[in-house]
Design a protein around this motif. Structure first.
Motif, PDB file in Angstrom:
ATOM      1  N   ASP A 128       0.825  -1.202   0.000  1.00  0.00           N
ATOM      2  CA  ASP A 128       0.000   0.000   0.000  1.00  0.00           C
ATOM      3  C   ASP A 128       0.859   1.252   0.000  1.00  0.00           C
ATOM      4  O   ASP A 128       0.567   2.242   0.655  1.00  0.00           O
ATOM      5  N   ARG A 140       0.494   1.773 -10.585  1.00  0.00           N
ATOM      6  CA  ARG A 140       0.008   2.567  -9.461  1.00  0.00           C
ATOM      7  C   ARG A 140      -1.055   3.538  -9.968  1.00  0.00           C
ATOM      8  O   ARG A 140      -0.993   4.006 -11.107  1.00  0.00           O
ATOM      9  N   VAL A 141      -2.002   3.841  -9.118  1.00  0.00           N
ATOM     10  CA  VAL A 141      -3.031   4.820  -9.440  1.00  0.00           C
ATOM     11  C   VAL A 141      -2.463   6.220  -9.189  1.00  0.00           C
ATOM     12  O   VAL A 141      -1.895   6.491  -8.125  1.00  0.00           O
ATOM     13  N   ASP A 168      -0.289   2.179  -4.691  1.00  0.00           N
ATOM     14  CA  ASP A 168      -0.235   0.802  -5.144  1.00  0.00           C
ATOM     15  C   ASP A 168      -1.636   0.283  -5.438  1.00  0.00           C
ATOM     16  O   ASP A 168      -2.590   0.589  -4.722  1.00  0.00           O
ATOM     17  N   ASN A 169      -1.740  -0.504  -6.495  1.00  0.00           N
ATOM     18  CA  ASN A 169      -3.024  -1.043  -6.922  1.00  0.00           C
ATOM     19  C   ASN A 169      -3.048  -2.537  -6.644  1.00  0.00           C
ATOM     20  O   ASN A 169      -2.408  -3.322  -7.347  1.00  0.00           O
ATOM     21  N   HIS A 210      -4.044  -4.621  -9.615  1.00  0.00           N
ATOM     22  CA  HIS A 210      -3.124  -4.631 -10.762  1.00  0.00           C
ATOM     23  C   HIS A 210      -1.729  -4.271 -10.255  1.00  0.00           C
ATOM     24  O   HIS A 210      -1.344  -3.092 -10.258  1.00  0.00           O
TER      25      HIS A 210
END
Length: 331
Positions: A31, A61-62, A53-54, A57
Motif C-alpha cells: 500500500d 500505481r493509481v 499501489d493497486n 493490478h
C-alpha cells in the motif's frame, strides 16, 4: 517554466484550503503511497499528487492529483504545476502511473499529451436509460440459442458468483493490465459478495445463467451511484467461448427487464475487448440525448518499470479517435 518546488507532503500541509484530498507522505512496503506537494516561490502549496499501489493490478500505481482552483494566477499556470507534480511522482515511482481522464477534461487530456502518456484502454459512454427501445432489445435477447434464460441471482450462489467474477476479471485484463493472483482478487472482492453488506451486489437485480448446473454467466447490479445510475458488470466462462456473447446478452437482458422503466443503467465495457464492444454496439442508446463522454486509462512509464501495454490502434472506435488523438497531441 516558472519555479515550482515539489517536495514530500508534510502533516502541516494537510488541511490546505481548496485541497480536500491532500494526505501526508509515507513510505512502506505494501500500500505504498507517495504524497507530494507543489509549492510556489513564496511557500504557498499549489497542489498535490499521490502514487498509490493497486492491489488489483500490481504492475501499476493509481495516479491522483489535485490543484488549487485559482492556480492560474500569474506567472504560474495549471499546466506548470501539474507537469511538475507528475514529473516528481515519476521519479520516485518504480511502477507506471495510471490516470483516467475523461474526453471532456481538457486539462487532464493535455497533461497526458505533454508527458508521453500511453493509451492503455478506452471505455465508451455507459449511460443507458431503461426506455422502450432498450426493453425491446432485452425481450429479443432473453433466451440463448440453446433455449436458456437468465434468472434473478438471489443469494444461493454467491460463492460461485465470486469465483466467476475473479475468473472473468483475470482473463479480461490479461492482455492489457494483468491482474493480481486469483487468491488475492478473491480476498479483495469477497466483501462485495456478502448480500446486504455495504457495497455488495444487489441480488434482486443481478442475474445469472446456469447451463448443466454450472454458472456460466452473470450480470451484477451494484449499489446506485449518487445520481441514481446502477452499474452493471458482465462476466462469463469461458471468457471468449463460443456462447460467451449470447450468454452475457441473456443476463444483461434479464437485468434490463428487472430495472424500473425510466431508471438508468451504467453498462461497463472496454474498447480493447472485441466481444464486449461488439455486444454493446448493438444495445440501443438514445442518440444526442446523453453525454457522449469517453474515459481512457493512460499510463505514464517510469525508469526501470514495466513497459505499459498500449491499446492497438485498430481497437479505437471511430467515435473515440479524436479523443485518442488528443491524448497524444494535446488540445
Amino acid at each position: 517554466m516558472p519555479a515550482v518546488v515539489v517536495r514530500p507532503a508534510a502533516p502541516d500541509d494537510v488541511g490546505t484550503p481548496g485541497l480536500l484530498d491532500l494526505l501526508p507522505d509515507r513510505w512502506r512496503e505494501g500500500d505504498n503511497r507517495r504524497s507530494l506537494v507543489a509549492v510556489s516561490g513564496d511557500g504557498r502549496v499549489l497542489g498535490h499528487c499521490r502514487g498509490i499501489d493497486n492491489v488489483f493490478h500490481p504492475d501499476s500505481r493509481v495516479y491522483v492529483t489535485e490543484l488549487l482552483p485559482d492556480v492560474e494566477l500569474a506567472p504560474l499556470t495549471w499546466a506548470d504545476v501539474a507537469d511538475a507534480l507528475l514529473a516528481a511522482q515519476r521519479e520516485v515511482s518504480t511502477l507506471p502511473l495510471h490516470l483516467k481522464p475523461d474526453s471532456d477534461d481538457d486539462r487532464l487530456v493535455g497533461l497526458c499529451a505533454r508527458n508521453g502518456g500511453v493509451l492503455v484502454q478506452l471505455m465508451p459512454p455507459w449511460r443507458y436509460p431503461v426506455d422502450a427501445a432498450l426493453q425491446a432489445w432485452a425481450q429479443d435477447h432473453r433466451r440463448t440459442p440453446d433455449g436458456l434464460q437468465a434468472q434473478v441471482s438471489g443469494t444461493d450462489r454467491t460463492e460461485e458468483m465470486l469465483d466467476l467474477y475473479v475468473e472473468h476479471y483475470t482473463a479480461q485484463h490479461a492482455a492489457w493490465s494483468p491482474a493480481a493472483e486469483p487468491a488475492v482478487l478473491r480476498e479483495e472482492n469477497a466483501p462485495d459478495f456478502v448480500p446486504g453488506s455495504s457495497g455488495s451486489f444487489d441480488p434482486r437485480r443481478s442475474t445469472i445463467l446456469v447451463r448443466d448446473e454450472e454458472l456460466v454467466a452473470q450480470a451484477l447490479a451494484w449499489p446506485p451511484e449518487p445520481d441514481g445510475g446502477v452499474e452493471i458488470s458482465l462476466q462469463c466462462r469461458p471468457h471468449d467461448g463460443p456462447s460467451a456473447r449470447t450468454d452475457m446478452e441473456s443476463c444483461l437482458a434479464a437485468s434490463i427487464l428487472a430495472a424500473p422503466e425510466g431508471s438508468t443503467l451504467l453498462i461497463d465495457s472496454h474498447a480493447g475487448e472485441a466481444l464486449e464492444s461488439a455486444m454493446l454496439k448493438d444495445v440501443p442508446r438514445p442518440e444526442g440525448d446523453l453525454p457522449d463522454t469517453w474515459t481512457a486509462i493512460v499510463a505514464f512509464p517510469v525508469a526501470d518499470g514495466p513497459t505499459p501495454i498500449s491499446l492497438s490502434a485498430g481497437r479505437v472506435p471511430a467515435a473515440a479517435q479524436p479523443f485518442a488523438a488528443a491524448l497524444h497531441s494535446g488540445r
